[in-house]
Structures are given as structure tokens and as C-alpha cells.
Design a protein around this motif. Structure first.
Motif, short mmCIF file in Angstrom:
data_model
loop_
_atom_site.label_atom_id
_atom_site.label_comp_id
_atom_site.label_asym_id
_atom_site.label_seq_id
_atom_site.Cartn_x
_atom_site.Cartn_y
_atom_site.Cartn_z
N PRO A 139 -25.68 -18.73 -2.04
CA PRO A 139 -24.89 -18.13 -0.95
C PRO A 139 -24.05 -16.95 -1.42
O PRO A 139 -22.84 -16.89 -1.21
CB PRO A 139 -24.01 -19.30 -0.49
CG PRO A 139 -23.82 -20.13 -1.71
CD PRO A 139 -25.11 -20.04 -2.47
N LEU A 140 -24.69 -15.99 -2.08
CA LEU A 140 -24.03 -14.79 -2.57
C LEU A 140 -24.89 -13.58 -2.21
O LEU A 140 -26.10 -13.68 -2.09
CB LEU A 140 -23.85 -14.85 -4.09
CG LEU A 140 -22.93 -15.94 -4.66
CD1 LEU A 140 -23.05 -15.97 -6.19
CD2 LEU A 140 -21.48 -15.70 -4.25
N ARG A 141 -24.22 -12.42 -2.06
CA ARG A 141 -24.96 -11.20 -1.76
C ARG A 141 -24.25 -10.02 -2.42
O ARG A 141 -23.02 -9.92 -2.39
CB ARG A 141 -25.05 -10.97 -0.26
CG ARG A 141 -25.87 -9.72 0.13
CD ARG A 141 -26.09 -9.68 1.64
NE ARG A 141 -24.85 -9.84 2.37
CZ ARG A 141 -24.72 -10.50 3.53
NH1 ARG A 141 -25.79 -11.06 4.09
NH2 ARG A 141 -23.55 -10.59 4.14
N LEU A 142 -25.07 -9.14 -3.04
CA LEU A 142 -24.51 -7.98 -3.73
C LEU A 142 -24.44 -6.77 -2.81
O LEU A 142 -25.18 -6.69 -1.82
CB LEU A 142 -25.38 -7.62 -4.95
CG LEU A 142 -25.21 -8.42 -6.23
CD1 LEU A 142 -25.66 -9.86 -6.03
CD2 LEU A 142 -26.00 -7.78 -7.37
N ASP A 143 -23.57 -5.84 -3.18
CA ASP A 143 -23.48 -4.54 -2.50
C ASP A 143 -24.51 -3.62 -3.16
O ASP A 143 -24.26 -3.06 -4.24
CB ASP A 143 -22.07 -3.98 -2.65
CG ASP A 143 -21.87 -2.68 -1.89
OD1 ASP A 143 -22.88 -2.01 -1.58
OD2 ASP A 143 -20.72 -2.32 -1.62
N ALA B 234 -18.92 -13.79 -10.44
CA ALA B 234 -19.07 -14.54 -9.19
C ALA B 234 -19.91 -15.81 -9.36
O ALA B 234 -19.86 -16.70 -8.52
CB ALA B 234 -19.68 -13.65 -8.12
N LEU B 235 -20.68 -15.90 -10.43
CA LEU B 235 -21.50 -17.09 -10.65
C LEU B 235 -20.67 -18.29 -11.10
O LEU B 235 -21.13 -19.43 -11.05
CB LEU B 235 -22.58 -16.79 -11.69
CG LEU B 235 -23.62 -15.74 -11.29
CD1 LEU B 235 -24.61 -15.50 -12.42
CD2 LEU B 235 -24.37 -16.16 -10.02
N ASN B 236 -19.45 -18.04 -11.56
CA ASN B 236 -18.55 -19.14 -11.96
C ASN B 236 -19.19 -20.08 -12.98
O ASN B 236 -19.11 -21.30 -12.87
CB ASN B 236 -18.11 -19.95 -10.73
CG ASN B 236 -17.08 -19.21 -9.89
OD1 ASN B 236 -16.17 -18.58 -10.43
ND2 ASN B 236 -17.24 -19.26 -8.58
N SER C 58 -22.16 -26.64 -7.31
CA SER C 58 -21.76 -26.67 -5.90
C SER C 58 -22.47 -25.58 -5.11
O SER C 58 -22.89 -25.80 -3.96
CB SER C 58 -20.24 -26.48 -5.78
OG SER C 58 -19.56 -27.56 -6.39
N MET C 59 -22.63 -24.40 -5.73
CA MET C 59 -23.38 -23.33 -5.06
C MET C 59 -24.84 -23.72 -4.88
O MET C 59 -25.44 -23.42 -3.83
CB MET C 59 -23.27 -22.03 -5.86
CG MET C 59 -22.01 -21.24 -5.58
SD MET C 59 -22.15 -19.52 -6.11
CE MET C 59 -22.08 -19.72 -7.87
N LEU C 60 -25.43 -24.37 -5.88
CA LEU C 60 -26.82 -24.83 -5.74
C LEU C 60 -26.95 -25.81 -4.57
O LEU C 60 -27.94 -25.79 -3.83
CB LEU C 60 -27.30 -25.50 -7.03
CG LEU C 60 -27.71 -24.60 -8.21
CD1 LEU C 60 -28.18 -25.46 -9.37
CD2 LEU C 60 -28.81 -23.64 -7.81
N ALA C 61 -25.93 -26.66 -4.42
CA ALA C 61 -25.97 -27.65 -3.33
C ALA C 61 -25.92 -26.96 -1.97
O ALA C 61 -26.46 -27.48 -0.98
CB ALA C 61 -24.82 -28.64 -3.48
#
Length: 634
Positions: free
Chosen positions: A11-15, A80-82, A175-178
């Protein structure tokens, strides 16, 4: 790293526009991919010690390279990947290219996954994993199960570029994978059409302090992980046709488990256990992995488990220079045959023989290979281990394996004569033409002889007694670089001196045998390498000081690399040898890579071992001080 399904769209998106603004790389910045796949190139952004290498994380701490320092927004993407950031790079796939299918099945990947972020792409570019495929759009962030067979297809005539970030993950990343979109369900293989809430990755100027680079961490498989992996191997074997030898394999596996548990309880995740773990992996190779081709399994799990265990201590995927036991036996047989030649053999006069003296891994092979091209110099083409130690009185066993130290007291008349003859029967010129291939009348009566064997760092008084007019070239390499290279050599397993060494608890001893070696049994590789460097240079300095100053000279390795012509000219004047056009051509450009080189030369590649070397520096201060006073080290 094994994941539950093939693909995860995070659930991430780059500019993309911001990426394109800072994506200012020239063609010269791109390098051929290490596996030399046609149409595949890369730019290294994060690596061990931040230098240009493809070493696995077990080699040392991860740091950004100068390329990443030019890309502040890419740093924000990593932040942002934490999760701890491991090796990272830009990968370019040329238009009309399909990468080979591969599964990342070594130990480095057992603990890590790859995050793909397309930067330049188009809808025709497809990514496949386990036979399923997706298009990863520009600016999207994807993870996938890299333990499965995967490949990319770029059918267009345009290049595509992905940012690839390797990571061990974290609770935040899990958590992001989930929350990620999983295009294929693990139970049915159907596509999911659900959408996910995506967060844009903003640019925060000069804010990269919270990026967690993967630290230096010596980590091996735990006993539980060994149990799980070996269970997969046994399951494959049990279902195969090797029923008759299955019981023997099971017994070997149980013994390996027991010994691994014992070693882990003693050393845990500590580098002092590196040699013990190295030995156990070698035992696994001999007793278990070697029989892997005897069963025909329908499952790849057992074979993958074997690869994970075998690769546990590998520092990279680079092939190592290798000389098989058969090749060594052949070389020894050839040497023995030469030594039996012609009882009436006339040993030529050795006129001012030249000995390169240095610690092991100081660059002596490079210097030897360069000087061996001088027209009047004869060599034996390699190091002299068998020639010297083949004389029983000169083998360490004659001194209860105390060390490789030899003095003038060891140079008895019959030994002097025997050693000269053994050298003479191996002589060859710069074109590889052997002296023994010539008729007795054609053989030289006087020779200028060039030799290099790192063990000779402990044999200067002996060599001077055998060859009274000998000249010595002391090749000095800075302690940080030299110790790191020694560590790399020990880890490669390609430089055994004594296998086994009586009183040494491990399978083999590498490089020169230093006085007091038995006290190193519980030492780390950094401590062993530092001791070898210290002892070698201490003996060289002390022994050379006892000789006339006209019989030795000093060459710094850094000078040899930076100004080869100047260094070789210094040696030529000292030794009284002349070069010709062939040598001039060699010195006209950078010196070639020596045949015993393990990894690409780099001034800063020692920094991957910087943390370990820093711990041993206090023990080196006395010898470094002496070297500095003598203006030898910089």
C-alpha cells in the motif's frame, strides 16, 4: 524468503515525476550484472561498506554508495519500507529481453526478500513467479516469493528499470504485507480484484536519519532451523529410490544435527565460531550433500534445503579460483618426475636470485607475475611449497609443526645442494619454456632466478644461507587491506597449507604457520589474520635489518598499484635487470588482475571487515609504530 503467495502489491506509491527529476545517470554508471545475463545491467545503491560490490549481508554492515547519495527521494522510498535495508540497486532490462528463470535459494535469500519498484516500464513488461504473472506499474511497490522460480519479460524495444531493495523485513513491514493486495490467492490461483488504500511516499528534504541499514551481524542457522531443513532433505530421500542407503543418510543427518547443536551452544551467532561452522558445513557437504544426486525427487524442497545449508557462510555468488585435488596430485606427480630426471643433472649457478618477501595476500602474486616477464628472469611458474617442504628436514613436521620458521641452522650442506637442484629442475622462462626441455648444452649455466612464496617471510636467514648473494624485495601492504584479504582467503577455503594440522581443532590451516599458532584455537578469523600479518612483518623487518642494506629493498603495494612503472623501475635498478618492449607494454596500462585474486580490486573493499579489524588494532600498535618510524607504512 518463502512467502505465503506469489505477489504482494504494497500500500505505497512513489512520485514518478520526482523520481524522473533525480534519475540522472549516465551510461557509464551502469555496470554489467554479476551473473553476466545478456541485456541486464545495474547500478549499486546499497552494499556492504557502501563500496561497489555484490557481497552478501554476512560480509558486513550495509551502507549507501555514492550513487544513492545523489538520490534523496530514493532514500525516502527506502525509509518508507520501515525495515532494515540490505543490498539495493537499480536493475535495467534491455528491450526484447527475457531474464533466465531462477529461484533465490541460497542462505542470504533464506532470510531476505526482494521489493521491486518499477521506475521506467510499460504495460508489455511482465513479471512471472511460479508460473503466474503481473504487470508492475511505474511507482508501485511489490514484494514476491523469490524462493519460487521467477523471471521478467520485456517484449518491447524500450528498456525498463526497477529499483530493487532487499530486506529481512520487520513487524511494520509484515503489517504492510498483511494489508497488501495479493493478485493470486494461495488456495485457488484466481486473481483478486479488490483494491487497497495506497499511501503516497512524500519527499522530506534532508531527512534520511531514520533509515535503518542492515547492520553487521554474523548469523547462522539455529539448531531448530537445521532440524527443519534436514527434515525436508530426509523426506525427499525417503520418497526416492535410495532406500538401501537411506538409513546411512539418516544417521549422518542425526550426527550433523547433534554437532551443530553443540557448536551453536558454544558459539551462537558469534564470529569466534566461524571456523567451527565452516568445518561442519564441509562435513555436511561430504556426508550428506554429496549423495543428493543419488535420489530422484519429485520435490525441490530437499535440494533447496541443501543449498541453504551449504551457502550459509558464503560471502558472495562469485566463483572462486579453484585447483582440484586431482590437479594438485597431477602437479605433485609432475614435480616428482622432474626431480627424478637425470642423475648427472648439472645444477646451474644461481646468480643474485630475487625473492619477493611479504605477508600472505599482500599482492606478491601480482608483483611476481609482472617481474616474471623480464627477459632474463627464470621462475618455477608458481610458489615453492612442494619444492621446499618436500625436503623432509624442511617440512614443519620435522620441527613438531612449531611453525614455518627456518634459519641458517637448517641450511646444512646437503640441504643447500638439494634445494638448488630442486629449483633448477623446475625452471622455466617467461614464455613457459622449461629448462629441462632443452638439451644439456642449451640449458643456461647461470640463471637469474625469481621466487615468491609467502611462507618465506619466516625463512629469510635460511634463504640467505642457501643463496649468499640473494636479493630480497619486501612487499608491504597496509594492515587494514592485508588483514581483510587474509580473512577473505580463510573464508574461501581455497588456501589450505596443512590439512589437517596436528593440534589444530579444525579441518585445515591456511597460509603461513606462525610461531605460537596453537594459542589461536579460540580466536576469530580477524584475530588469526591479524596475528599472521603481525608475525610475518615483524620477522621480515628483523631479519632484513640483519642483512646489508644493499641486499634488500621495500616496495609498497599501494605504490605498485598507483604507479606501477615507477615501482617496477625501482626494482629493476635494485636487482640489475633490464626490461624490454613486452614489459613496457605491460606497464603502459594498469596491471592485470592476479590469478589468485578472490574479488575485484578496490581500495576500500577492506571496509566490509572494518568492524572486526578495529577490534584487533590494539594488538598491532607496536609493529605499526615500528613500520611508521621506518617510513614503510603511510
Amino acid at each position: 524468503m518463502k512467502l505465503d503467495t506469489e505477489f504482494y502489491k504494497l500500500p505505497l506509491r512513489l512520485d514518478i515525476k520526482r523520481l524522473e527529476e533525480e534519475f540522472q545517470f549516465s551510461e557509464q554508471d551502469w555496470n554489467e550484472y554479476p551473473t553476466k545475463i545478456t541485456g541486464k545491467a545495474w547500478i549499486i545503491l546499497v552494499s556492504v561498506a557502501g563500496t561497489l560490490n555484490d557481497d552478501f549481508a554476512i560480509s558486513g554492515a550495509m551502507q549507501p554508495t555514492p550513487f544513492l547519495e545523489r538520490c534523496p527521494y530514493l532514500k525516502q522510498v527506502m525509509k518508507a519500507l520501515n525495515a532494515p535495508i540490505s543490498r539495493s540497486y537499480l536493475m535495467r532490462i534491455t528491450g526484447g529481453t527475457q531474464t533466465p528463470a531462477q529461484a533465490d535459494d541460497n542462505y542470504h535469500w533464506f532470510r531476505r526478500m526482494a521489493v521491486h519498484i518499477p521506475i521506467v516500464t510499460n504495460p508489455a513488461v511482465q513479471f512471472f513467479c511460479n508460473g503466474k504473472n503481473v504487470h508492475m506499474a511505474a511507482g508501485e511497490v511489490w514484494a514476491f516469493d523469490n524462493s519460487q522460480l521467477h523471471w521478467m519479460v520485456n517484449k518491447t524495444n524500450q528498456d525498463c528499470i526497477h529499483l530493487i531493495v532487499e530486506t529481512k523485513g520487520s513487524s511494520a513491514f509484515q503489517s504492510m504485507l498483511a494489508q497488501a493486495l495479493q493478485p493470486y490467492k494461495s488456495d485457488g490461483g484466481d486473481r483478486q480484484s479488490d483494491t487497497i488504500q495506497v499511501s503516497d511516499i512524500p519527499e522530506t528534504v534532508n531527512d534520511d536519519g531514520q533509515i535503518l541499514w542492515e547492520p553487521d551481524s554474523f548469523e547462522v542457522l539455529t539448531p531448530q532451523e537445521i532440524d527443519n531443513l534436514t527434515a525436508l532433505i530426509l523426506k525427499d530421500a525417503e520418497n526416492s529410490s535410495m532406500q538401501q542407503s537411506f538409513q546411512r543418510l539418516a544417521q549422518s543427518m542425526e550426527e550433523f544435527r547433534r554437532l551443530w547443536k553443540k557448536a551453536f551452544s558454544q558459539f551462537g551467532h558469534h564470529r569466534r565460531g566461524e571456523l567451527a561452522y565452516q568445518d561442519l558445513i564441509a562435513r555436511f557437504d561430504d556426508d550428506i550433500a554429496a549423495s543428493g544426486n543419488k535420489w530422484q525427487s519429485q520435490s525441490v524442497h530437499g535440494n533447496n534445503a541443501i543449498k541453504v545449508i551449504r551457502s550459509m557462510l558464503l560471502t558472495s555468488n562469485r566463483p572462486l579460483p579453484n585447483q582440484s585435488s586431482k590437479q594438485l596430485q597431477l602437479a605433485r606427480k609432475k614435480l616428482k618426475a622432474k626431480l627424478m630426471v637425470d642423475k648427472d643433472f648439472q645444477t646451474p649457478e644461481f646468480e643474485k636470485p630475487i625473492f619477493i618477501i611479504s605477508a600472505p595476500r599482500a599482492g606478491s602474486t601480482l608483483l611476481f607475475e609482472t617481474l616474471s616477464q623480464f627477459p632474463e628472469l627464470w621462475t618455477i611458474g608458481d610458489e615453492s611449497h612442494e619444492i621446499i617442504e618436500g625436503i623432509p628436514e624442511l617440512h614443519p613436521s620435522a620441527h613438531n609443526f612449531s611453525s614455518n620458521r627456518l634459519t641458517e641452522a637448517d641450511a646444512l650442506p646437503h640441504i643447500r645442494s638439494s634445494l638448488r637442484e630442486r629449483f633448477a629442475k623446475q625452471l622455466q622462462d617467461r614464455d613457459g619454456r622449461e629448462s629441462l626441455s632443452l638439451t644439456p648444452q642449451e640449458r643456461p649455466q647461470r640463471v637469474r632466478f625469481l621466487e615468491k612464496t609467502p611462507k618465506n617471510a619466516l625463512r629469510i636467514p635460511f634463504l640467505k644461507a642457501v643463496f649468499p648473494d640473494a636479493l630480497f624485495i619486501f612487499l608491504y601492504r597496509e594492515h587494514t587491506e592485508n588483514i581483510s584479504s587474509l580473512m577473505e582467503g580463510w573464508r574461501s577455503g581455497k588456501f589450505p597449507s596443512y590439512k589437517p594440522l596436528p593440534g589444530w581443532p579444525y579441518r585445515q590451516w591456511c597460509f603461513l604457520l606462525t610461531p605460537g599458532w596453537s594459542s589461536l584455537q579460540e580466536s576469530s578469523l580477524a584475530e588469526i589474520a591479524a596475528e599472521q600479518w603481525k608475525i610475518a612483518n615483524t620477522y621480515i623487518l628483523n631479519d632484513l635489518k640483519a642483512l646489508p642494506s644493499t641486499s634488500w629493498c621495500i616496495i609498497r603495494y599501494c605504490d605498485l598499484i598507483q604507479e606501477p612503472k615507477k615501482s617496477i623501475n625501482k626494482i629493476a635498478q635494485f636487482a640489475g635487470v633490464n626490461w624490454d618492449e613486452k614489459v613496457e607494454q605491460i606497464l603502459f596500462q594498469s596491471l592485470p588482475i592476479a590469478r589468485r585474486t578472490l574479488s575485484a580490486p578496490s581500495r576500500d573493499k577492506w571496509r566490509k571487515n572494518e568492524r572486526e579489524i578495529a577490534r584487533v588494532l590494539p594488538t598491532l600498535e607496536p609493529i605499526i609504530s615500528v613500520l611508521e618510524k621506518a617510513n614503510i607504512c603511510q
